[in-house]
Design a protein around this motif. Sequence first.
Motif, PDB file in Angstrom:
ATOM      1  N   PRO A 240       0.739  -1.185  -0.089  1.00 48.01           N
ATOM      2  CA  PRO A 240       0.059   0.104  -0.100  1.00 48.01           C
ATOM      3  C   PRO A 240       0.927   1.179  -0.118  1.00 48.01           C
ATOM      4  O   PRO A 240       0.471   2.185  -0.670  1.00 48.01           O
ATOM      5  CB  PRO A 240      -0.796  -0.297   1.464  1.00 48.01           C
ATOM      6  CG  PRO A 240      -0.806  -1.522   1.679  1.00 48.01           C
ATOM      7  CD  PRO A 240       0.617  -2.021   1.028  1.00 48.01           C
ATOM      8  N   ASP A 241       1.987   1.285   0.697  1.00 44.19           N
ATOM      9  CA  ASP A 241       2.781   2.397   0.924  1.00 44.19           C
ATOM     10  C   ASP A 241       3.491   2.794  -0.618  1.00 44.19           C
ATOM     11  O   ASP A 241       4.398   2.198  -0.911  1.00 44.19           O
ATOM     12  CB  ASP A 241       3.618   2.323   2.150  1.00 44.19           C
ATOM     13  CG  ASP A 241       4.401   3.749   2.334  1.00 44.19           C
ATOM     14  OD1 ASP A 241       3.823   4.773   2.773  1.00 44.19           O
ATOM     15  OD2 ASP A 241       5.828   3.484   1.947  1.00 44.19           O
ATOM     16  N   VAL A 242       3.277   4.037  -1.033  1.00 41.41           N
ATOM     17  CA  VAL A 242       3.972   4.268  -2.320  1.00 41.41           C
ATOM     18  C   VAL A 242       5.540   4.426  -2.235  1.00 41.41           C
ATOM     19  O   VAL A 242       6.049   4.145  -3.105  1.00 41.41           O
ATOM     20  CB  VAL A 242       3.160   5.512  -2.848  1.00 41.41           C
ATOM     21  CG1 VAL A 242       3.538   6.887  -2.041  1.00 41.41           C
ATOM     22  CG2 VAL A 242       3.600   5.758  -4.401  1.00 41.41           C
ATOM     23  N   THR A 243       5.867   5.057  -1.065  1.00 43.51           N
ATOM     24  CA  THR A 243       7.239   5.201  -0.806  1.00 43.51           C
ATOM     25  C   THR A 243       8.073   3.778  -0.996  1.00 43.51           C
ATOM     26  O   THR A 243       9.034   3.609  -1.306  1.00 43.51           O
ATOM     27  CB  THR A 243       7.609   5.811   0.494  1.00 43.51           C
ATOM     28  OG1 THR A 243       6.764   7.114   0.438  1.00 43.51           O
ATOM     29  CG2 THR A 243       9.075   6.018   0.997  1.00 43.51           C
ATOM     30  N   THR A 244       7.383   2.814  -0.126  1.00 44.79           N
ATOM     31  CA  THR A 244       7.940   1.498  -0.177  1.00 44.79           C
ATOM     32  C   THR A 244       8.075   0.897  -1.546  1.00 44.79           C
ATOM     33  O   THR A 244       8.997   0.325  -1.917  1.00 44.79           O
ATOM     34  CB  THR A 244       7.262   0.649   0.827  1.00 44.79           C
ATOM     35  OG1 THR A 244       7.286   1.225   2.124  1.00 44.79           O
ATOM     36  CG2 THR A 244       7.845  -0.929   0.954  1.00 44.79           C
ATOM     37  N   ALA A 245       7.031   1.150  -2.088  1.00 51.60           N
ATOM     38  CA  ALA A 245       6.896   0.686  -3.460  1.00 51.60           C
ATOM     39  C   ALA A 245       8.073   1.217  -4.623  1.00 51.60           C
ATOM     40  O   ALA A 245       8.589   0.473  -5.258  1.00 51.60           O
ATOM     41  CB  ALA A 245       5.469   0.879  -4.155  1.00 51.60           C
ATOM     42  N   TRP A 246       8.473   2.340  -4.408  1.00 57.22           N
ATOM     43  CA  TRP A 246       9.414   3.223  -5.032  1.00 57.22           C
ATOM     44  C   TRP A 246      10.757   2.491  -4.734  1.00 57.22           C
ATOM     45  O   TRP A 246      11.568   2.223  -5.475  1.00 57.22           O
ATOM     46  CB  TRP A 246       9.391   4.632  -4.877  1.00 57.22           C
ATOM     47  CG  TRP A 246      10.462   5.274  -5.258  1.00 57.22           C
ATOM     48  CD1 TRP A 246      11.608   6.046  -4.629  1.00 57.22           C
ATOM     49  CD2 TRP A 246      10.822   5.533  -6.866  1.00 57.22           C
ATOM     50  NE1 TRP A 246      12.353   6.614  -5.492  1.00 57.22           N
ATOM     51  CE2 TRP A 246      11.891   6.380  -6.623  1.00 57.22           C
ATOM     52  CE3 TRP A 246      10.288   4.997  -7.653  1.00 57.22           C
ATOM     53  CZ2 TRP A 246      12.680   6.514  -7.910  1.00 57.22           C
ATOM     54  CZ3 TRP A 246      11.127   5.282  -9.225  1.00 57.22           C
ATOM     55  CH2 TRP A 246      12.257   6.080  -8.984  1.00 57.22           C
ATOM     56  N   GLN A 247      10.994   2.135  -3.373  1.00 57.52           N
ATOM     57  CA  GLN A 247      11.953   1.688  -3.033  1.00 57.52           C
ATOM     58  C   GLN A 247      12.207   0.378  -3.472  1.00 57.52           C
ATOM     59  O   GLN A 247      13.502   0.252  -3.822  1.00 57.52           O
ATOM     60  CB  GLN A 247      12.097   1.628  -1.202  1.00 57.52           C
ATOM     61  CG  GLN A 247      12.345   3.172  -0.771  1.00 57.52           C
ATOM     62  CD  GLN A 247      12.051   3.114   0.816  1.00 57.52           C
ATOM     63  OE1 GLN A 247      11.734   2.040   1.337  1.00 57.52           O
ATOM     64  NE2 GLN A 247      12.258   4.133   1.252  1.00 57.52           N
ATOM     65  N   THR A 248      11.292  -0.288  -3.610  1.00 59.70           N
ATOM     66  CA  THR A 248      11.389  -1.863  -4.093  1.00 59.70           C
ATOM     67  C   THR A 248      11.723  -1.770  -5.600  1.00 59.70           C
ATOM     68  O   THR A 248      12.570  -2.584  -6.164  1.00 59.70           O
ATOM     69  CB  THR A 248      10.202  -2.716  -3.625  1.00 59.70           C
ATOM     70  OG1 THR A 248       9.046  -2.064  -4.233  1.00 59.70           O
ATOM     71  CG2 THR A 248      10.360  -2.613  -2.243  1.00 59.70           C
ATOM     72  N   LEU A 249      11.213  -0.758  -6.425  1.00 59.94           N
ATOM     73  CA  LEU A 249      11.661  -0.617  -7.695  1.00 59.94           C
ATOM     74  C   LEU A 249      13.104  -0.262  -7.909  1.00 59.94           C
ATOM     75  O   LEU A 249      13.606  -0.937  -8.741  1.00 59.94           O
ATOM     76  CB  LEU A 249      10.719   0.308  -8.251  1.00 59.94           C
ATOM     77  CG  LEU A 249       9.229  -0.024  -8.691  1.00 59.94           C
ATOM     78  CD1 LEU A 249       8.489   1.379  -8.913  1.00 59.94           C
ATOM     79  CD2 LEU A 249       9.206  -0.830  -9.965  1.00 59.94           C
ATOM     80  N   GLU A 250      13.564   0.880  -7.043  1.00 63.47           N
ATOM     81  CA  GLU A 250      14.674   1.265  -7.208  1.00 63.47           C
ATOM     82  C   GLU A 250      16.082   0.086  -6.992  1.00 63.47           C
ATOM     83  O   GLU A 250      16.689  -0.114  -7.744  1.00 63.47           O
ATOM     84  CB  GLU A 250      15.320   2.124  -6.140  1.00 63.47           C
ATOM     85  CG  GLU A 250      14.688   3.481  -6.495  1.00 63.47           C
ATOM     86  CD  GLU A 250      15.093   4.969  -5.460  1.00 63.47           C
ATOM     87  OE1 GLU A 250      15.494   5.495  -5.853  1.00 63.47           O
ATOM     88  OE2 GLU A 250      14.589   4.551  -3.967  1.00 63.47           O
ATOM     89  N   THR A 251      15.441  -0.917  -5.865  1.00 60.34           N
ATOM     90  CA  THR A 251      16.632  -2.159  -5.753  1.00 60.34           C
ATOM     91  C   THR A 251      16.423  -3.169  -6.573  1.00 60.34           C
ATOM     92  O   THR A 251      17.254  -4.089  -6.378  1.00 60.34           O
ATOM     93  CB  THR A 251      16.303  -2.511  -4.275  1.00 60.34           C
ATOM     94  OG1 THR A 251      14.795  -2.790  -3.915  1.00 60.34           O
ATOM     95  CG2 THR A 251      16.580  -1.170  -3.210  1.00 60.34           C
ATOM     96  N   GLY A 252      15.154  -3.275  -7.344  1.00 62.71           N
ATOM     97  CA  GLY A 252      15.293  -4.367  -8.385  1.00 62.71           C
ATOM     98  C   GLY A 252      14.428  -5.388  -7.626  1.00 62.71           C
ATOM     99  O   GLY A 252      14.258  -6.587  -7.945  1.00 62.71           O
ATOM    100  N   ASP A 253      13.910  -5.299  -6.248  1.00 55.53           N
ATOM    101  CA  ASP A 253      13.024  -6.367  -5.607  1.00 55.53           C
ATOM    102  C   ASP A 253      11.751  -6.407  -6.338  1.00 55.53           C
ATOM    103  O   ASP A 253      11.066  -7.440  -6.160  1.00 55.53           O
ATOM    104  CB  ASP A 253      12.951  -5.902  -4.198  1.00 55.53           C
ATOM    105  CG  ASP A 253      14.359  -5.778  -3.489  1.00 55.53           C
ATOM    106  OD1 ASP A 253      15.193  -6.861  -3.831  1.00 55.53           O
ATOM    107  OD2 ASP A 253      14.518  -5.345  -2.615  1.00 55.53           O
ATOM    108  N   GLY A 374      -3.109   4.450   1.167  1.00 55.61           N
ATOM    109  CA  GLY A 374      -1.696   4.311   0.146  1.00 55.61           C
ATOM    110  C   GLY A 374      -2.096   5.032  -1.122  1.00 55.61           C
ATOM    111  O   GLY A 374      -1.284   4.892  -2.045  1.00 55.61           O
ATOM    112  N   ASP A 375      -3.589   5.246  -1.500  1.00 50.95           N
ATOM    113  CA  ASP A 375      -3.464   6.140  -2.859  1.00 50.95           C
ATOM    114  C   ASP A 375      -3.311   7.426  -2.641  1.00 50.95           C
ATOM    115  O   ASP A 375      -4.220   7.968  -1.893  1.00 50.95           O
ATOM    116  CB  ASP A 375      -5.062   5.609  -3.315  1.00 50.95           C
ATOM    117  CG  ASP A 375      -5.244   6.183  -4.647  1.00 50.95           C
ATOM    118  OD1 ASP A 375      -4.960   7.238  -4.980  1.00 50.95           O
ATOM    119  OD2 ASP A 375      -5.633   5.405  -5.444  1.00 50.95           O
ATOM    120  N   ASP A 376      -2.249   8.011  -3.366  1.00 53.09           N
ATOM    121  CA  ASP A 376      -1.980   9.496  -2.953  1.00 53.09           C
ATOM    122  C   ASP A 376      -2.778  10.337  -3.573  1.00 53.09           C
ATOM    123  O   ASP A 376      -3.321  11.487  -3.117  1.00 53.09           O
ATOM    124  CB  ASP A 376      -0.696   9.848  -3.660  1.00 53.09           C
ATOM    125  CG  ASP A 376       0.548   9.262  -2.505  1.00 53.09           C
ATOM    126  OD1 ASP A 376       0.351   8.758  -1.757  1.00 53.09           O
ATOM    127  OD2 ASP A 376       1.743   9.626  -2.823  1.00 53.09           O
TER     128      ASP A 376
END
Length: 533
Positions: A240-253, A374-376
Amino acid sequence: MARRLRLPALAAALAACVASVAGCASGTPPATTALTPTFTYSYPLDVITDWDPATSYSNELVALQNVYESLTRYDPGTGTVKPQLATSWSSTAGGLTWTFHLREGVRFHDGNPVTAQAAKAAIARTIAAQGGAAYIWGAVSSIDTPDPHTLVFHLSYAAPMDVIASSDYGAYVYDTAPPGVKPGALKSWLEAAHDTGTGPYTVADWNQGQEAEVTLDAFPGYWGGWSGRHYRQVVFDHTPDVTTAWQTLETGDVDFRSQLNPELFKEATHFRALGTQATASLQNLIAFFNTAAGPLTDVRLRQAVQNAVDYDGLLAALHGSVGPAQGLIPSGLPGNDPALTRHQNLPLARKLLAEAGYGPGGRHLNLSLTYAQGDDAQQLFVTLLSSDLQALNITVDARPMQWNAQWAQAKATDPAHRQDILLMYWYADYASAYSWFVNLFHSAQPVSFNLSYLDDPVVDKEIDAIPQLTATDPAAERANYALLQRQLLEQDAAAAPLFVNTYQRVYASGITGYRDNPAYPDVVFVHDLEPSP
């Protein structure tokens, strides 16, 4: 992008290394630890609300469209339907008879062959279940199966069955008699995360309430084949958390995120390891007003809230990630009307409130509102609306919630326990605007998605007339949509369309073959993708 092992696979690999030290030390992992190309989809909502393909009508679309298939698939780029389980089709008798020829050699995931009789049984079960999308088959009076690979639909009125058969819900072909499942037990068996689809993937694991909520594995016998490079596993992460989603994209997870926010999407466009796509959608965000209980039973208060919404300010603040709502129907579908674009009108909002005894100098009003955690975009709308209503002597008790919890409250048996305002996205079931009306504003008991609880026989009559106009009198269909929208939005003030989404997808740059298909919202057809080496 380099592939990685998810944690369960990593644990298995380590265990295998312990069991085979020589193999790991030599740099040649045992055959059982070969990397499985896994596509990981980061999704902001609960993925599964219903596993049954007959009644499924919510977020699980993103998973089930990779497990189940329909007779056809719609291509919004060309405005045509493409073969899927049917290879060809034709209509006669002025659109009252449709014949579909099925693909030969296809098997369900349970091993049974796909025949015309099996397809008929699936459609008949879906119709009988009367789930959210069963209405798509409303024109069907009977189905014949003259041979094992031919389906003939006889209709009570002309309808575009090739398009209807491509619906994102309610059109799945599935086995109604899987081996070992007793008659009458299919529903409970499916809801335990079993499947009887024909698609490239089959359900492997379901962890309700967990981050890695759903895992799909490749179905070896898929009729489309597995030659070349394909993802052999699909994991849906509930994030749900957009910041967490962005971090997992950055790290390739993770490999794909359905939506970030405008700022992070802009950042993603400059991130070398990520690809982006922006696509106009057929999905809009709607605020539904409780017409059945609470203060908003007064139409003047509903109209006041409508006029207090800062539609233009919301669009500007979302920086191109949304477009204006032009009535209930998004651009690209018959019935869309730019004249229905709304703008904030605070003087009129004050006047309406005063007539009802509220507003500045009048009684104080409290309204409850729920929106997606989680929907900004929804959070921004709530912030803007709360500020504007506070100046009008109205307090908004806004609560972010997961969709299942919101929906449960909205369907509470006691109307007094339901929220005053509910935010919900809606999109077409197939290439028609009918879904917005029959599902959202037609009276219905029990409550499903008609979350304004409107019960207007005149509206019901106009909605019921639409299907018979679609194929025979498009001009009358458009006129009916225009009449209905003015009734629903201006006279009844049952809802306020807020904006139309622009899909902003972010994914690993090494993936090739991704193309957004707005007719299937948020769906990635994973078999079409080629993972990076």
